[in-house]
Design a protein around this motif. Structure first.
Motif, PDB file in Angstrom:
ATOM      1  N   MET B 131       0.819  -1.209   0.000  1.00 44.12           N
ATOM      2  CA  MET B 131       0.000   0.000   0.000  1.00 44.12           C
ATOM      3  C   MET B 131       0.860   1.270   0.000  1.00 44.12           C
ATOM      4  O   MET B 131       1.854   1.345   0.701  1.00 44.12           O
ATOM      5  CB  MET B 131      -0.925  -0.009   1.206  1.00 44.12           C
ATOM      6  CG  MET B 131      -2.088   0.919   1.014  1.00 44.12           C
ATOM      7  SD  MET B 131      -3.322   0.651   2.270  1.00 44.12           S
ATOM      8  CE  MET B 131      -4.427  -0.448   1.468  1.00 44.12           C
ATOM      9  N   TYR B 132       0.431   2.231  -0.797  1.00 43.00           N
ATOM     10  CA  TYR B 132       1.065   3.543  -0.956  1.00 43.00           C
ATOM     11  C   TYR B 132       2.454   3.465  -1.585  1.00 43.00           C
ATOM     12  O   TYR B 132       3.194   4.426  -1.539  1.00 43.00           O
ATOM     13  CB  TYR B 132       1.124   4.309   0.372  1.00 43.00           C
ATOM     14  CG  TYR B 132      -0.240   4.490   0.974  1.00 43.00           C
ATOM     15  CD1 TYR B 132      -1.243   5.122   0.251  1.00 43.00           C
ATOM     16  CD2 TYR B 132      -0.537   4.014   2.234  1.00 43.00           C
ATOM     17  CE1 TYR B 132      -2.507   5.269   0.783  1.00 43.00           C
ATOM     18  CE2 TYR B 132      -1.792   4.152   2.773  1.00 43.00           C
ATOM     19  CZ  TYR B 132      -2.778   4.777   2.037  1.00 43.00           C
ATOM     20  OH  TYR B 132      -4.029   4.917   2.557  1.00 43.00           O
ATOM     21  N   PHE B 144      -8.775   3.007 -11.960  1.00 39.69           N
ATOM     22  CA  PHE B 144      -9.612   4.162 -12.276  1.00 39.69           C
ATOM     23  C   PHE B 144      -9.733   4.363 -13.778  1.00 39.69           C
ATOM     24  O   PHE B 144     -10.803   4.690 -14.285  1.00 39.69           O
ATOM     25  CB  PHE B 144      -9.049   5.430 -11.611  1.00 39.69           C
ATOM     26  CG  PHE B 144      -9.598   5.647 -10.237  1.00 39.69           C
ATOM     27  CD1 PHE B 144     -10.910   6.054 -10.067  1.00 39.69           C
ATOM     28  CD2 PHE B 144      -8.827   5.432  -9.123  1.00 39.69           C
ATOM     29  CE1 PHE B 144     -11.439   6.240  -8.808  1.00 39.69           C
ATOM     30  CE2 PHE B 144      -9.339   5.615  -7.857  1.00 39.69           C
ATOM     31  CZ  PHE B 144     -10.646   6.024  -7.695  1.00 39.69           C
ATOM     32  N   ARG B 205     -10.478  -2.518  -6.590  1.00 38.91           N
ATOM     33  CA  ARG B 205     -10.677  -1.531  -5.516  1.00 38.91           C
ATOM     34  C   ARG B 205     -11.274  -2.198  -4.288  1.00 38.91           C
ATOM     35  O   ARG B 205     -10.807  -2.000  -3.169  1.00 38.91           O
ATOM     36  CB  ARG B 205     -11.596  -0.392  -5.981  1.00 38.91           C
ATOM     37  CG  ARG B 205     -11.003   0.539  -6.955  1.00 38.91           C
ATOM     38  CD  ARG B 205      -9.728   1.157  -6.509  1.00 38.91           C
ATOM     39  NE  ARG B 205      -9.899   2.188  -5.481  1.00 38.91           N
ATOM     40  CZ  ARG B 205      -8.898   2.764  -4.849  1.00 38.91           C
ATOM     41  NH1 ARG B 205      -7.666   2.395  -5.085  1.00 38.91           N
ATOM     42  NH2 ARG B 205      -9.119   3.695  -3.943  1.00 38.91           N
ATOM     43  N   ARG B 208      -8.800  -4.544  -2.652  1.00 35.27           N
ATOM     44  CA  ARG B 208      -7.722  -3.800  -2.000  1.00 35.27           C
ATOM     45  C   ARG B 208      -8.197  -3.264  -0.647  1.00 35.27           C
ATOM     46  O   ARG B 208      -7.526  -3.449   0.381  1.00 35.27           O
ATOM     47  CB  ARG B 208      -7.288  -2.636  -2.886  1.00 35.27           C
ATOM     48  CG  ARG B 208      -6.236  -1.741  -2.265  1.00 35.27           C
ATOM     49  CD  ARG B 208      -5.951  -0.541  -3.163  1.00 35.27           C
ATOM     50  NE  ARG B 208      -5.009   0.374  -2.569  1.00 35.27           N
ATOM     51  CZ  ARG B 208      -5.363   1.374  -1.778  1.00 35.27           C
ATOM     52  NH1 ARG B 208      -6.622   1.554  -1.453  1.00 35.27           N
ATOM     53  NH2 ARG B 208      -4.438   2.182  -1.286  1.00 35.27           N
ATOM     54  N   ASN B 209      -9.360  -2.600  -0.647  1.00 38.33           N
ATOM     55  CA  ASN B 209      -9.835  -1.991   0.594  1.00 38.33           C
ATOM     56  C   ASN B 209     -10.207  -3.036   1.637  1.00 38.33           C
ATOM     57  O   ASN B 209      -9.983  -2.843   2.822  1.00 38.33           O
ATOM     58  CB  ASN B 209     -11.028  -1.076   0.316  1.00 38.33           C
ATOM     59  CG  ASN B 209     -10.627   0.106  -0.532  1.00 38.33           C
ATOM     60  OD1 ASN B 209      -9.440   0.396  -0.665  1.00 38.33           O
ATOM     61  ND2 ASN B 209     -11.610   0.765  -1.130  1.00 38.33           N
TER      62      ASN B 209
END
Lengths: 394, 324
Positions: B131-132, B144, B205, B208-209
């Motif tokens: 992450m990040y 996206f 998405r 991932r979340n």
């Protein structure tokens, strides 16, 4: 509601706060009424006294005509101004807080700017720019800074250098096979986009919020029946139903908006229901009940405002789906071909794709950016309005 | 409520939902003038005959002069016995036209669905694990992008680049090639790619979340402390709980995409599948065929949702049957 909130308790003007009767109107509602009544009167005037082909504003010498859909658009814009923009101005402290939260998400700020451009362009564009005219002489002009082989356009508006026609600022995005300016058509498409976004969202929100809160508050078998109804609405294949309606009755943009919003509120209603069930357990709701607030007042004054902030996100994320559906239908060319939407333009340029790709590319990229912007905006609003969700979702 | 009763109730509910949708289609059709009747009337008028009499004849021929409830029962019966009538534009039974078209739709839907279901959660969990980092950002950007680009527009662009300019893929879909051949794989690669980019974003998405939550869970710490390899830890302890909430949204999203996109993608790439069939039926004003394809998609959606709900309760024993 009081418009100026005193900072201290001993300065509270209780007379101001105790105006809790059902017919005491807030500034927002008064403003809404004051602006909506002329609109309704204008609509009635057009409906009753003007012929079908007479322009609405002929009595003041304007050529501009208003369609039914324009009335709804203006109406939803008024709702937007009085119940979303004005409250933000009335509560500068909260607005600053939201803005601080929102600002941290840079793509969302860019998205907001882009959507602002689309909004203003859609609102003012058709008033400032005259509708695109057919002119075969200037067909297939390339966009500015690009060039095509001299033989593609009928006559080149810009300079011809070494057998290549260069684009000019006169047609920044080039022209279509009919010589219509692509840039102007995109601006007209913005209006359609904004109409879809605003009107569908308003209808979905109105049905979804009232259905959801009602279901949560009724409870028991009423709740059960209402939620089953939502299940049915959710399992309706909207796109196909619209195709069927289009096939049987023929449908324009108005019908599109009606069908998609009437079949599109299921998710919102479910969300509102679960949200208002959890809110009604909160202590401040119990406190206001003990103080003798009626159910109507509890719902209107406490539940709906608390739900509203979180469903704004949900609604923002619904809009891209509507825009996409409209573009798809327009692209298929089975809808109303007189609606100047982006999908229409993509569909019109498809046959010339190999030598004049800008006709498809320009509206396609604008559509892509708009859908992307709504998605980014929804994500950022989720974080700004709903700090808990951020913590949960990481 | 036991599992058996839950499944029975759920199947009954699916039947009710499908019945309601079928009823709505009937009402929509019944409330509108039938194009076949209008055509007959126009034709009669053009040939100097009596339009009213011609319309009446067609009406009688198609049983439209019977009372509404008789027509309704008749309609329901033929819908559920899969007797979907005769397609005039294709001169074959509707059912046959649908099965023929399905053959082509399946060819790209199966690889598309498999790729989305396998790649989506994998990339999602991978980007949650990093992450990040730039990998996460790249995956998010891709998600996206795929989510926001309209499928048909993306398809046109790829067709322009790879078909017209680079000439790597054929522009016209060739129905003559065998299903399992290199030619078929090449001509289906771009449509499948377009569809996968469109559907994978949402899956990525969500996974991932969701998986971000499990990464720092106690059982993950225990696994790490025991010395479980990261791959195994992620596969067993993160992927599995992630798949449960994912499965609630997955089927619905895939189905919604399937209906909308298959139409567009097939029209763009010229694949003679179900979407094209619907589109051509609309253009040819072939009511039976329009209705047949619409009903087919509807039934797929209803059955898909039913299976999703049942699989969900099997996968996740924490869900009590009474809640749903």
């Amino acid at each position: 509601m009081a418009t100026e909130k005193p900072e201290r308790f001993d300065q509270v003007d209780w007379n101001d706060l105790s105006r809790s009767g059902r017919f005491d109107l807030s500034v927002n509602a008064l403003g809404m009424l004051a602006t909506a009544i002329p609109l309704v009167l204008l609509g009635l005037y057009e409906w009753q006294f003007l012929g079908r082909r007479t322009a609405t504003f002929e009595f003041v010498g304007l050529e501009r005509n208003l369609e039914t859909i324009d009335y709804f658009f203006v109406f939803t814009l008024l709702l937007f101004v009085w119940f979303l923009v004005l409250p933000l101005l009335q509560n500068p402290r909260m607005t600053r807080y939201y803005w601080e939260e929102f600002k941290r998400n840079r793509p969302a700020v860019v998205s907001l700017v882009w959507l602002g451009i689309v909004f203003v362009g859609g609102l003012l564009g058709p008033l400032l720019v005259s509708a695109p005219q057919q002119d075969l002489l200037v067909a297939y002009q390339p966009p500015v800074f690009t060039s095509v082989v001299d033989t593609t356009p009928a006559t080149c508006v810009g300079e011809v250098i070494e057998g290549r026609c260069h684009g000019t600022w006169q047609h920044p995005f080039g022209t279509t096979q009919g010589g219509k300016d692509v840039f102007t058509m995109i601006i007209y498409g913005m209006t359609v986009t904004m109409q879809i976004a605003f009107i569908t969202t308003t209808i979905v929100a109105a049905i979804g919020i009232s259905f959801g809160t009602l279901s949560a508050y009724a409870g028991g078998w009423v709740d059960e029946v209402m939620m089953r109804f939502v299940d049915i609405i959710l399992s309706f294949p909207t796109f196909l139903m619209f195709l069927l309606i289009l096939y049987i009755y023929g449908a324009g943009l108005g019908m599109f908006i009606v069908v998609f919003s009437i079949l599109g509120w299921g998710g919102t209603a479910r969300y509102v229901r679960s949200k208002s069930l959890s809110i009604s357990e909160e202590e401040f709701i119990q406190a206001s009940r003990i103080s003798g607030a009626s159910t109507y007042r509890v719902i209107r004054g406490h539940v709906v405002p608390n739900v509203a902030s979180s469903i704004i996100t949900q609604l923002t994320l619904l809009i891209p789906g509507f825009l996409l559906a409209e573009a798809q239908l327009a692209f298929l060319g089975i809808g109303d071909s007189s609606v100047p939407s982006w999908g229409q333009l993509i569909s019109a340029g498809r046959s010339d794709l190999s030598f004049a790709p800008w006709i498809v590319l320009a509206p396609g990229i604008v559509l892509f950016l708009t859908i992307l912007a709504f998605n980014f905006l929804g994500d950022a609003l989720l974080d700004a309005l709903n700090p808990e969700a951020e913590a949960e979702n990481g | 409520m036991g599992f058996g009763r839950y499944v029975t109730a759920r199947v009954l509910w699916a039947a009710v939902v499908s019945l309601i949708i079928v009823t709505v289609t009937f009402l929509l059709l019944a409330a509108a003038p039938n194009p076949a009747v209008q055509r007959a009337a126009t034709q009669a008028a053009l040939q100097g005959g009596d339009p009213a009499a011609a319309a009446e004849r067609v009406r009688e021929l198609r049983g439209l002069n019977q009372p509404l409830h008789v027509r309704y029962l008749d309609y329901i019966q033929s819908v559920y016995t899969l007797d979907w009538g005769w397609s005039q534009s294709r001169s074959q039974p509707v059912m046959e036209a649908v099965t023929q078209a399905l053959y082509y739709t399946v060819q790209y839907s199966v690889p598309w669905t498999i790729l989305t279901i396998i790649l989506g959660p994998l990339v999602g969990v991978y980007s949650a694990a990093n992450m990040y980092s730039w990998k996460d950002h790249a995956a998010t950007a891709f998600a996206f992008f795929g989510y926001a680009i309209p499928n048909f527009f993306f398809g046109i662009i790829l067709l322009l680049v790879f078909g017209v300019w680079l000439e790597v893929i054929p522009i016209v879909y060739d129905t003559g090639v065998p299903v399992f051949s290199v030619e078929n794989a090449i001509q289906l690669a771009v449509p499948v790619f377009v569809l996968v980019t469109g559907s994978i974003g949402a899956v990525m998405r969500v996974s991932r979340n969701e998986s971000a939550e499990f990464q720092n869970a106690d059982f993950m710490k225990t696994a790490k402390a025991k010395g479980v390899s990261p791959l195994r830890a992620y596969a067993y302890h993160v992927m599995r709980p992630t798949l449960v909430p994912l499965s609630t949204t997955l089927v619905g999203q895939l189905l919604a995409l399937f209906i909308g996109s298959s139409l567009l993608v097939e029209v763009v790439f010229g694949i003679p599948g179900l979407g094209r069939l619907t589109y051509e039926a609309l253009l040819a004003q072939d009511t039976n065929l329009v209705l047949g394809t619409t009903l087919f998609f509807t039934f797929v959606a209803v059955i898909g949702n039913l299976l999703e709900d049942i699989v969900f309760t099997v996968l996740d024993p924490r869900i009590s049957y009474d809640d749903r």
